[in-house]
Scaffold this active site. Structure first.
Site, PDB file in Angstrom:
ATOM      1  N   TYR A  88     132.976  26.461  26.149  1.00 47.40           N
ATOM      2  CA  TYR A  88     133.574  26.599  27.457  1.00 47.40           C
ATOM      3  C   TYR A  88     133.103  25.631  28.158  1.00 47.40           C
ATOM      4  O   TYR A  88     133.878  24.928  29.201  1.00 47.40           O
ATOM      5  CB  TYR A  88     133.153  27.773  27.837  1.00 47.40           C
ATOM      6  CG  TYR A  88     133.761  28.501  29.029  1.00 47.40           C
ATOM      7  CD1 TYR A  88     135.057  28.941  29.188  1.00 47.40           C
ATOM      8  CD2 TYR A  88     133.084  28.742  30.190  1.00 47.40           C
ATOM      9  CE1 TYR A  88     135.640  29.267  30.146  1.00 47.40           C
ATOM     10  CE2 TYR A  88     133.701  29.148  31.471  1.00 47.40           C
ATOM     11  CZ  TYR A  88     134.987  29.589  31.364  1.00 47.40           C
ATOM     12  OH  TYR A  88     135.427  30.165  32.497  1.00 47.40           O
ATOM     13  N   SER A 171     131.758  29.213  19.578  1.00 51.33           N
ATOM     14  CA  SER A 171     131.961  29.683  20.970  1.00 51.33           C
ATOM     15  C   SER A 171     133.310  29.684  21.320  1.00 51.33           C
ATOM     16  O   SER A 171     134.391  30.407  20.711  1.00 51.33           O
ATOM     17  CB  SER A 171     131.093  29.157  21.908  1.00 51.33           C
ATOM     18  OG  SER A 171     130.884  30.225  23.156  1.00 51.33           O
ATOM     19  N   GLN A 172     133.745  29.101  22.589  1.00 53.10           N
ATOM     20  CA  GLN A 172     135.204  28.948  22.948  1.00 53.10           C
ATOM     21  C   GLN A 172     136.029  28.344  21.917  1.00 53.10           C
ATOM     22  O   GLN A 172     137.032  28.597  21.250  1.00 53.10           O
ATOM     23  CB  GLN A 172     135.217  28.207  24.281  1.00 53.10           C
ATOM     24  CG  GLN A 172     136.879  27.859  24.592  1.00 53.10           C
ATOM     25  CD  GLN A 172     136.969  27.199  25.749  1.00 53.10           C
ATOM     26  OE1 GLN A 172     137.471  27.943  26.757  1.00 53.10           O
ATOM     27  NE2 GLN A 172     136.562  25.968  25.764  1.00 53.10           N
ATOM     28  N   ASP A 257     123.716  38.190  19.806  1.00 52.53           N
ATOM     29  CA  ASP A 257     124.355  37.392  20.792  1.00 52.53           C
ATOM     30  C   ASP A 257     124.690  38.277  22.104  1.00 52.53           C
ATOM     31  O   ASP A 257     125.462  39.146  21.945  1.00 52.53           O
ATOM     32  CB  ASP A 257     125.639  36.963  20.120  1.00 52.53           C
ATOM     33  CG  ASP A 257     126.344  35.951  21.062  1.00 52.53           C
ATOM     34  OD1 ASP A 257     126.139  35.856  22.122  1.00 52.53           O
ATOM     35  OD2 ASP A 257     127.136  35.090  20.548  1.00 52.53           O
ATOM     36  N   HIS A 285     119.552  36.176  15.479  1.00 53.22           N
ATOM     37  CA  HIS A 285     119.917  34.883  16.240  1.00 53.22           C
ATOM     38  C   HIS A 285     121.074  35.288  17.297  1.00 53.22           C
ATOM     39  O   HIS A 285     121.841  36.480  17.076  1.00 53.22           O
ATOM     40  CB  HIS A 285     120.917  34.098  15.230  1.00 53.22           C
ATOM     41  CG  HIS A 285     119.987  33.303  14.267  1.00 53.22           C
ATOM     42  ND1 HIS A 285     119.652  32.201  14.388  1.00 53.22           N
ATOM     43  CD2 HIS A 285     119.447  33.714  13.153  1.00 53.22           C
ATOM     44  CE1 HIS A 285     118.683  31.660  13.504  1.00 53.22           C
ATOM     45  NE2 HIS A 285     118.836  32.790  12.653  1.00 53.22           N
TER      46      HIS A 285
END
Length: 310
Positions: A88, A171-172, A257, A285
């Protein structure tokens, strides 16, 4: 969060009846726009092993998109290729390491990213909520297509083997990997890390961290827009793309997360139709989703899927 995240978590995400028609219309629109690729050698970054190029191509609404393209200096007539998609806030790196492994590698900067923000620049934070009340003008409509058009660029390169294309990101970039693998049947293998853009409506209740908190911020100021927001994001949710994925795919998530809740990763993974799919949940994690351990699995996965002799 812990290892007890239910694998059968019931997502709130519902797929609109005209989901496929909407995206077919978008693809039809962009297909009429010439790619007009521009490939500029970058001798400063080129080495004996890897050739580096700055790349530009045209996407939806005629926005010019920047990317880095690397290829092995010594290569076979046709090489496999990787599409690399960014996080992102991260700017796309120059993908020399993938080229050293034997791939042509394109690292894309979709609209709004540095080098692709002259025509569209909503800034950060703001990308996630830019025109979020209208699916026809929502920021991610063009953003997704910018990533998908990276495949068109790779297919335009004579050294790229069109039967050996992969896509990856975290991620993104993981969310974009899901949508790209879903919408581009040329993809033969995909690896999505900690996929963002999956379970928008779940995530804004499960976590209050950014970027998802941008949506909660928007709704606090514009409570009357909740229905329009929920209607829009359904067309962009990776969970609703997942059943269109048929290529081999691996997904890794972090069970702690607090940015992309693991529940959303499970919900998306469960919707994937591909028979060759594997989920790697990493307990202990968070946002990294076990990346230091998982990178070896990703490298091995693509070597088996794209580099192995056929």
């Amino acid at each position: 969060m812990s290892q007890q995240v239910p694998v059968d978590y019931q997502s709130r995400v519902k797929k609109p009846e005209d989901f496929d028609a909407f995206w077919d219309g978008v693809l039809h629109q962009v297909a009429a726009i010439p790619l007009n690729p521009e490939i500029i050698p970058d001798p400063l970054r080129t080495s004996e092993e890897v050739e580096v190029f700055q790349v530009f191509y045209t996407s939806l609404e005629h926005v010019r998109i920047a990317a880095w393209y690397c290829r092995p200096t010594r290569r076979a007539e046709r090489t496999p290729a990787m599409l690399l998609l960014p996080g992102y806030q991260a700017d796309p790196p120059i993908p020399k390491e993938w080229a050293r492994k034997g791939y042509g590698a394109l690292s894309v900067a979709p609209r709004g990213k540095l080098r692709s923000h002259r025509q569209f620049n909503p800034g950060y934070p703001n990308l996630l909520t830019y025109n979020i009340v209208d699916r026809h003008t929502y920021a991610y409509r063009g953003f997704y297509v910018d990533a998908w058009r990276g495949i068109d660029f790779l297919l335009s390169q004579p050294e790229v083997d069109p039967t050996r294309l992969g896509v990856t990101g975290s991620s993104q970039g993981g969310g974009l990997t899901i949508t790209t693998a879903a919408m581009r049947p040329e993809i033969r293998a995909a690896a999505a890390g900690a996929p963002y853009l999956c379970g928008f409506l779940d995530a804004i209740e499960l976590t209050h961290t950014y970027p998802y908190e941008e949506i909660n911020d928007f709704l606090r100021v514009h409570p009357e827009s909740r229905h329009a927001v929920e209607e829009t994001v359904a067309y962009f949710d990776g969970i609703n793309f997942a059943d269109k994925i048929t290529c081999p795919i691996i997904v890794n998530i972090g069970l702690q997360d607090n940015v992309c809740p693991p529940e959303t990763g499970y919900a998306m993974f469960n919707r994937i139709r591909a028979t060759a799919k594997q989920l790697y949940p990493y307990d202990g994690h968070g946002r990294d989703a076990g990346r230091s351990k998982h990178e070896a699995f990703v490298e091995q996965f693509f070597a088996q899927q794209l580099l192995a002799e056929r």
